[in-house]
Design an enzyme around this catalytic site. Structure first.
Site: not given
Lengths: 393, 381
Positions: A127-130, A136, A162, A244, A375-376
Site C-alpha cells: 500500500i502506497g498511501y503515507s 493521519t 510495507s 480492513e 487512535n486520536e
C-alpha cells in the site's frame, strides 16, 4: 441472543487451524527469521501462499460475482483469526482490502491478470498511501500523477510502504488535480508494477520489523493501470476500511500467546521447586490478561456479526480499533512480566522463552495504535458519532 | 451467533423504559431522597401492575415466564434511571434461587405476591467480616425437627420492608439455606446508612428457631444454590451497571456540549472528547461481558468465569466512568440539585457489591492456575 459459534463455525475454525498448521512448515519458520522475510516474500512463503490460493482460501470472503465464495463476515473473521494465530505472514490488505476493489474497478486486462494472481496466491500488493508529510492527514499527500498522452507520469515519495521489498505492485494514491476545491477530491488510484523504470525501494528498519520508503521518479505508467475514475480515488481508499479494521484487530494471536505463557508458567519451577503459576502475581497478571481478552473476543465477534447484519456503526468500528490496539500493547506487558527478565531474550538467543515471541511482539505492537488511522482520530470519531459531541476547529 | 434481542424482549424493554422514564425525573427523585426510607413504592407497584416484576417468574406463579436475559433488560433500565426499587435483591438474588430450589409451599407463599407487588423478599449475602455466603459464621444447631440459628448478616437490602430473607447458615457438617421469616422471634434489625441511600440493615439472630418448612436447600445443593445465586447477582449488577454508566456518560456528553468556556462548548476540546470516548469504549466492553454472562446463565451453561469477568469490568468501569463524569461536569456534577450524584453513588455501590475487582481478579487467577495445572492446556475459545 446466542454468543456462541454454531457447529459449522466451530468446524470451520478447526479446519482452518489444522490447515494453517500445515502451512507453517519448518522451512517457513526458518525463513521468517530473516528480517527481510518476516512479513513474507521468501520462496517458502510464496509456495505456501500459492497453496492457499489453490485450495480456495483466498477467495473465501469475496462476493461470488467477483469470483469469490460469499463467506459471511463472521466466517471470514474465523479464518483471519486462525491465520493470525498461526503467525503465517498472510497479506490481508492485498486479499481483503485491495483485491475486491481491483475486481470491481480495475480495467479488464489488469483485472484478468492481477485479480487472478491474487486469488491464486501469486500476487502481493503493497500500500502506497503515507508520505513523509502525509500520515493521519492522508488527503494532503503530494505524489503527483500527470497525464501525458496514453500514460501517466508519476513523481513523488511514499513512506512506510510495507511489503514493497517483495510486492509485485504498489497500490498508489497520487494527486491528479492539485487545484481541487477540497484536497481529498483531487486523488486517483494506480497500480504500479514494481519492475517499472523509475521506481525504487529502500529499506526502513523499525523497532520491530522492516518496512520501506519507495520512490517514483518519472515513472511512465500506461493508463490501463489507473483504477477507478480520475480524481475519485478517495472513495476507493475509504470504502474498504471496515473490513480492513477487522483484520487489524483480532483476538486469536494474543490468545495463543496468553495460553502459551500460562502453559509455560505451569511447567516451569521456581526456586522452591513449585510451578511459577502458583505465584499470586503471575495469577494476577494472567487474570487481567484474560479479562481484557474476553472483552476483545466478544467485541470482534460482535463486529463481524454486525457487518453481516449491515449494522456496524461508525463509532463501534473505531471502538474496536482503539480498544484492540491498546490492549495488544497492554497484554504484551502483562505476559512479559510473567516471563521476567528472560522475557527480553530474543528469538534464537541462548535462554529465550517461547522462542522470543513476546520480545518481538512488543516491538511490533506499538505501530497499530497510530497505523490504520491514529487512535486520536478514532477517539474523535467516537465522541462525535457515538456521543454527538461537537468537534473543535 | 446472534447479538440481537427478540421482539418480545424489546417490548419488555420499551415498557420498562416508559414506566421508569416517566417516574424518575429529578423532582421525583428528590422527593424519594427526602423520604425516611429511600424506596419508591408507587413505582414498584406500577412495575408490578405492568407485569414487569414477574418478568422471569413462571406463569403459574403469576409471572411472564421469560428468561433471565429478559429480566436483565429491566435491570439495565433501572440502572439507567437509578430508580429506588429493589430489583436485584428481590427479583434476582432471592426470587430466582427460590424459584429453582424452593418447595411448592415456599414458592406459593412468596412468588405470586412478589409478582403483584404485595409481597417483598430479599437475600442476605454477607456478614460483618465475611463476604463468602458459602462459609457463613452464622451457625445452625439442630433442635428436634428444626434448627436454632445464631449470628449476624449485614448490608441486607430492604430487610425492614421484606417479609422473608434468603440466608445461609453453617450446621455441624453441612451448609443450609433458609427462607427466613423476618418476623421471627429473636431476630432484630438495625438500620445501616449506605452510600447510595439504599435501605440496608444489620440482621442479628439470637437463637432463632426455624422449622423444616423454611429450609430451601442443604449440603451439596445448598452450595450449588449459593454459587448460582452469586453468579446471577454478579451478572445482574453488570447489567444494571451498563445502563447506569451509559446514562452517566450521555449526561456528560450533553452537558459538555452545552457548557461554554473560552467562548466554545467544552466538548470541542479534544482532551474532553477523548476522555468521553474512553468511557464509551469502557461501556462497550462492560456491555459485551455483561451480555455474555447473562446469556450463558439464561441458557443454563457454565457461567462461573463469565460472571466473574463481568463483575470485574463492572467494578473498573463504574469507577472510571463515574470519576470521569464528575470531573467533566466540574462543580455541577457534585451539586445535589443536579442528578449526576445519584449515579455516582450507585456506581460505587455496584462496584463494591458481591465481590470487588481486586478480590475477583484473585479468584479468577486461581481458577486460571487450576485450569492450566490440571489439564496443561486451557480450552481455547
Amino acid at each position: 441472543m446466542y454468543i456462541e459459534y454454531t457447529e459449522n463455525q466451530k468446524a470451520l475454525r478447526l479446519r482452518v487451524r489444522e490447515y494453517m498448521r500445515e502451512r507453517m512448515t519448518p522451512a517457513l519458520l526458518e525463513e521468517k527469521k530473516n528480517p527481510d522475510f518476516f512479513e513474507g516474500g521468501g520462496p517458502e512463503f510464496r509456495k505456501q501462499f500459492a497453496q492457499m490460493g489453490k485450495d480456495g482460501w483466498i477467495s473465501m470472503s469475496w462476493p461470488s460475482e467477483l469470483g469469490g465464495q460469499d463467506a459471511s463476515a463472521l466466517e471470514q473473521y474465523i479464518f483471519t483469526d486462525e491465520v493470525m494465530r498461526s503467525t503465517f505472514p498472510y497479506p490481508f490488505l492485498t486479499t481483503e482490502a485491495i483485491g475486491p476493489v481491483l475486481a470491481e474497478y480495475a480495467n479488464d486486462e489488469i483485472r484478468e491478470a492481477v485479480v487472478k494472481g491474487i486469488l491464486q496466491g501469486e500476487t502481493v500488493i503493497a500500500i502506497g498511501y503515507s508520505e513523509p508529510a502525509a500520515g493521519t492527514d492522508l488527503a494532503s499527500l503530494k505524489t503527483r500523477a500527470v497525464r501525458d498522452g496514453e500514460d501517466w507520469v508519476i513523481n513523488g515519495q511514499k513512506m512506510w510502504t510495507s511489503l514493497a521489498n517483495f510486492a509485485d505492485y504498489i497500490w498508489l494514491a497520487a494527486r491528479t488535480d492539485p487545484d481541487a476545491d477540497k484536497k481529498h477530491k483531487g486523488l486517483t488510484m494506480f497500480l504500479v508494477p514494481t519492475d517499472i523504470a523509475g521506481y525504487s525501494c529502500n529499506p526502513v528498519w523499525t523497532l520491530g520489523t522492516r518496512t520501506n520508503a519507495t520512490f517514483y521518479e518519472d515513472v511512465r505508467l500506461p493508463d490501463k493501470y489507473r483504477v477507478g475514475e480520475v480524481n475519485k480515488g478517495w472513495q476507493l481508499i475509504t470504502g474498504q476500511l471496515n473490513r480492513e479494521r477487522l483484520s487489524l484487530v483480532n483476538h486469536g494471536m494474543i490468545e495463543a500467546l496468553y495460553t502459551e505463557t500460562a502453559g509455560w508458567a505451569a511447567a516451569t519451577m521456581d526456586r522452591d521447586e513449585r510451578p511459577l503459576l502458583e505465584q499470586g502475581w503471575i495469577q494476577h497478571n494472567l487474570a487481567r490478561a484474560k479479562v481484557g481478552l474476553e472483552a476483545l473476543r466478544l467485541m470482534c465477534l460482535k463486529q463481524a456479526w454486525a457487518i453481516d447484519q449491515d449494522q456496524l456503526g461508525m463509532a463501534e468500528a473505531s471502538v474496536a480499533k482503539v480498544y484492540g490496539t491498546e490492549f495488544f500493547v497492554e497484554i504484551y506487558r502483562l505476559l512479559l512480566e510473567v516471563l521476567g527478565q528472560a522475557g527480553t531474550l530474543k528469538q534464537d538467543s541462548q535462554g529465550a522463552i517461547l522462542k522470543g515471541k513476546l520480545e518481538h511482539r512488543y516491538r511490533v505492537g506499538s505501530i497499530l495504535t497510530f497505523g490504520g488511522g491514529a487512535n486520536e482520530v478514532q477517539r474523535d470519531i467516537i465522541s462525535a458519532a457515538g456521543l454527538s459531541m461537537p468537534r473543535g476547529r | 451467533m446472534d447479538f440481537s434481542y427478540s421482539e418480545e424482549q424489546l417490548e419488555v424493554r420499551a415498557l420498562a423504559r416508559q414506566i421508569l422514564g416517566d417516574q424518575t425525573g429529578n423532582e421525583r427523585q428528590q422527593q424519594i431522597d427526602a423520604q425516611e426510607i429511600r424506596f419508591d413504592e408507587k413505582l414498584w407497584q406500577d412495575l408490578a401492575d405492568a407485569g414487569l416484576l414477574g418478568v422471569a417468574l413462571d406463569s403459574e406463579r403469576g409471572g411472564m415466564g421469560f428468561n433471565f436475559e429478559t429480566l436483565a433488560l429491566l435491570l439495565e433500565e433501572v440502572g439507567r434511571t437509578v430508580a429506588a426499587v429493589p430489583v436485584i435483591p428481590a427479583l434476582v438474588t432471592a426470587a430466582l434461587p427460590l424459584q429453582r430450589f424452593g418447595s411448592e409451599a415456599q414458592k406459593h407463599a412468596c412468588l405470586p405476591g412478589l409478582a403483584n407487588g404485595k409481597h417483598l423478599i430479599t437475600a442476605a449475602l454477607i456478614e460483618p467480616g465475611n463476604e463468602d455466603p458459602a462459609r457463613p459464621y452464622t451457625g445452625a444447631t439442630a433442635a428436634g425437627a428444626g434448627w436454632v440459628l445464631s449470628g449476624s448478616k449485614h448490608c441486607v437490602p430492604y430487610a425492614q420492608q421484606a417479609e422473608q430473607c434468603l440466608i445461609t447458615a453453617q450446621a455441624e457438617d453441612e451448609l443450609l439455606v433458609f427462607l427466613l421469616p423476618l418476623s421471627s422471634p429473636g431476630l432484630t434489625l438495625k438500620e445501616q446508612a449506605s452510600t447510595a441511600g439504599e435501605p440496608q440493615y444489620q440482621l442479628d439472630l439470637e437463637s432463632v428457631a426455624l422449622g423444616e418448612s423454611v429450609l430451601i436447600a442443604r449440603g451439596e445443593q445448598a452450595l450449588e444454590l449459593v454459587q448460582w445465586m452469586q453468579q446471577l447477582t454478579r451478572a445482574a449488577i453488570a447489567a444494571m451497571a451498563t445502563g447506569l454508566c451509559d446514562a452517566m456518560l450521555r449526561m456528560t456528553a450533553e452537558y459538555t456540549s452545552q457548557r461554554e468556556q473560552f467562548g466554545v462548548p467544552v466538548a470541542t476540546f479534544q482532551a474532553v472528547g477523548h476522555r468521553a470516548a474512553d468511557c464509551y469504549i469502557d461501556i462497550e466492553c462492560l456491555r459485551l461481558v455483561s451480555q455474555e454472562a447473562v446469556s450463558l446463565l439464561s441458557l443454563g451453561l457454565d457461567a462461573e468465569q463469565a460472571t466473574t469477568i463481568a463483575k470485574i469490568w463492572t467494578g473498573d468501569v463504574c469507577h472510571r466512568v463515574s470519576q470521569a463524569s464528575q470531573h467533566l461536569h466540574g462543580g455541577t456534577g457534585v451539586d445535589r440539585d443536579y442528578p449526576l450524584f445519584r449515579y455516582c453513588l450507585m456506581a460505587r455501590q455496584l462496584e463494591l457489591s458481591v465481590g470487588s475487582s481486586a478480590r475477583l481478579l484473585e479468584q479468577l487467577g486461581t481458577d486460571i492456575a487450576v485450569s492450566f495445572t490440571s489439564s496443561g492446556l486451557e480450552t481455547i475459545d
